[in-house]
Structure formats: structure tokens, C-alpha cells
Design an enzyme around this catalytic site. Structure first.
Site, mmCIF file in Angstrom:
data_model
loop_
_atom_site.group_PDB
_atom_site.id
_atom_site.type_symbol
_atom_site.label_atom_id
_atom_site.label_comp_id
_atom_site.label_asym_id
_atom_site.label_seq_id
_atom_site.Cartn_x
_atom_site.Cartn_y
_atom_site.Cartn_z
ATOM 1 N N SER A 142 9.778 -6.080 5.579
ATOM 2 C CA SER A 142 10.030 -4.611 5.383
ATOM 3 C C SER A 142 10.566 -4.050 6.573
ATOM 4 O O SER A 142 10.431 -4.451 7.714
ATOM 5 C CB SER A 142 8.844 -4.095 4.908
ATOM 6 O OG SER A 142 8.826 -2.727 4.762
ATOM 7 N N TYR A 155 -0.276 -3.660 6.041
ATOM 8 C CA TYR A 155 1.182 -4.222 5.501
ATOM 9 C C TYR A 155 2.068 -4.430 6.447
ATOM 10 O O TYR A 155 2.721 -5.418 6.429
ATOM 11 C CB TYR A 155 1.466 -2.903 4.726
ATOM 12 C CG TYR A 155 2.802 -3.182 3.910
ATOM 13 C CD1 TYR A 155 2.816 -3.709 2.765
ATOM 14 C CD2 TYR A 155 3.914 -2.637 4.326
ATOM 15 C CE1 TYR A 155 4.064 -4.096 2.072
ATOM 16 C CE2 TYR A 155 5.063 -2.599 3.850
ATOM 17 C CZ TYR A 155 5.185 -3.329 2.645
ATOM 18 O OH TYR A 155 6.285 -3.664 1.886
#
Length: 302
Positions: A142, A155
Site C-alpha cells: 500500500s 495496517y
């Protein structure tokens, strides 16, 4: 791996969002596609949307279950033969202040976003090396792994680890015929905000229940996000070009630049260097993957 037609791709989290977009693009490139997902309802809908007939195999898979991963890989090979492309895409998220995180929050997100990737690599990489026909591994990281922001500690930690995994595996495996890429998307239209619906009961103790509720009730910015079809085509292009970093959004350039410059500025260049240490451990101080990627990107943009 540029010769994709007739080869087989295995995509986790492949029944919706980013994974389904990637599956669509790979199917369009004449690959056989295995979509593996924890949600049977999503698999049923995705199979109809793909309309790939015998070239699509939908498998229910919990990426945190190693025996289940082996079963799925065996089923894929039984149907299509050798697997050539692994896309570790399954992901979940919690968002909010770090101090609210429970052990269950950490275990759930890290178990899927990092543990699931580890399970995919450990299960399928030996198979890619064994058949010797060439292969490619794409791990979905990401931009949060490159440009993290407050409130995304769990995350972003997992995604940064996935990014480093690909940077590390790339020089080790490329000479053996397996290319490794880190896919680092910005915002994409997906179901990740509803990932809590698949959270195991044993990990239900969350400090982010209210934050998750607000995320699932939101969506006012959804129209600003990249579609799954756009992102699927971007990943396909990155695979065809053997890119190390497959990025989607130029808007992150200032953050990527500032991070690199902050690291450069932090190197203690005035400290005298130990030449013997430098010569003895030269392999630790740089990696060829970055120079190779700079050259590749210059050629792609020429």
C-alpha cells in the site's frame, strides 16, 4: 513472465475490489485465473462477473490457514497445472489511535495482511521454482507502507513489511526465474471498509468498533477512488514490465520524495567511516534492485 497467455494466476482476495480487478485484467490477458477468497457470496458474484467459464476457478480460502492454503494450491494445480503468477492481495484494516489497539486487533490485521502473504509465498514459491517455467509474485502492499499517516499503525506496519519482503526477495529470486513486485496502490474502490464482517470470533475484541462503524457508514469520497478495472490494468502493466514497485497515484510523489530526503538527511556523513568494516560488509550497504529499477523506469518513461 511477459508471455502470459495460457499460464495460471492465483489471486487471493480475488472475489471483490482490487483482487477482482486484477483477476479481470489477467483473464483479459488470456491467463487461467484462480480467485481465492474467504467469502463464498463474493466468489459467487465474482464468477458471474468474470464470465470466464472453464478458465476461472473460484476457491474459498482463509489465507491465515496454512493447511487451507495448501489445499487451494493443490486444487489450482489439479485444474490448470502449474501456477505461474501469485498475487497475495487479501487484506483487512482497522483505523484509529494506536492506544486503542487490542492484541486481537494486532493479531487479526497482521495475521491476514502479513501472515497471509507469508503463507502464500511459503506455499506457492517452491512450486514456482520446481516447475522451472518462470514465475512472478505480486504482493499487495500500500502507499501506507511508503507514506504512512497517523491512525494507521497496524495496517501500515503490515504493509511496510510486505514492501520490504519484495525488495529483499527480488535480487534473490530474479536470477532463478521468479520476479517479485510490490504493488502499492492509493485509494481504490473496494470492500476493505467492511472487512470486519469476516473477522474471526476469537479475535472479536477490538478497540476500534466505533471507528469501523463510521467507516462502513461513510463512502462520500468513494467517487474519488480508482476503480477496480483501472487498478487491474495497472497491475497487469507492472507485471508485463517486471516492475519492482507497481504504483498507482502520482499524488504521493511529495510524500515519497520527502521520506527519501528525510532518510538522506539523517545519515551521519560527518562520522568517520571504518574502511575495513565498509569493505568486509559491502553487501549490506546497498542493493542492486534500486539501481535496476531506476534504469527500468527511465526506459519505460522514455
Amino acid at each position: 513472465m511477459q508471455n502470459l497467455p495460457g499460464k495460471t494466476a492465483f489471486v487471493t482476495g480475488g472475489a471483490s475490489g482490487i483482487g477482482l480487478g486484477i483477476a479481470k485484467a489477467l483473464l483479459g490477458a488470456d491467463m487461467n485465473v484462480v480467485i481465492a477468497d474467504i467469502r463464498q457470496d463474493h466468489l459467487d458474484v465474482a464468477t458471474k462477473e468474470l464470465s470466464g467459464g472453464a478458465r476461472v476457478l473460484a476457491l474459498k480460502l482463509d489465507v491465515t490457514d496454512r493447511a487451507d492454503f495448501t489445499r487451494a494450491a493443490d486444487a489450482a494445480e489439479a485444474r490448470f497445472g502449474n501456477i505461474h503468477l501469485l498475487v497475495n492481495n487479501a487484506g483487512v484494516a482497522v483505523v484509529g489511535p494506536t492506544e486503542l489497539a487490542t492484541y486481537a486487533d494486532w493479531d487479526w490485521v497482521m495475521g491476514v495482511n502479513l501472515g497471509g502473504v507469508i503463507n502464500g509465498v511459503t506455499t506457492i514459491l517452491p512450486r514456482l521454482l520446481r516447475h522451472g517455467e518462470g514465475g512472478h509474485i505480486v504482493n499487495t502492499s500500500s502507499m501506507s507502507g511508503m507514506v504512512p499517516v497517523g491512525g494507521t499503525t497496524i495496517y501500515s506496519t503490515a504493509k511496510a513489511a510486505v514492501l520490504t519482503m519484495m525488495e529483499t526477495m527480488r535480487p534473490e529470486l530474479e536470477a532463478r526465474g521468479v520476479v517479485c513486485s510490490a504493488f502499492c496502490p492509493g485509494a481504490v474502490q473496494s470492500n476493505i471498509a467492511r472487512a470486519g464482517e469476516t473477522r474471526p470470533a476469537r479475535l472479536a475484541d477490538s478497540g476500534y468498533a466505533e471507528a469501523d462503524r463510521r467507516r462502513t457508514e461513510g463512502g462520500e469520497f468513494f467517487h474519488l477512488y480508482m476503480t477496480k478495472e483501472e487498478v487491474g490494468q495497472r497491475v497487469l502493466a507492472g507485471i508485463l514490465a517486471d516492475e519492482l514497485y507497481i504504483l498507482t497515484h502520482g499524488e504521493f510523489l511529495p510524500g515519497v520524495t520527502d521520506r527519501a530526503n528525510a532518510m538522506i538527511a539523517s545519515v551521519p556523513v560527518k562520522r568517520p567511516q571504518n574502511e575495513k568494516y565498509k569493505a568486509t560488509f559491502a553487501m549490506l550497504f546497498n542493493s542492486s534492485v534500486w539501481a535496476d529499477e531506476i534504469a527500468r523506469q527511465k526506459e519505460l518513461k522514455a
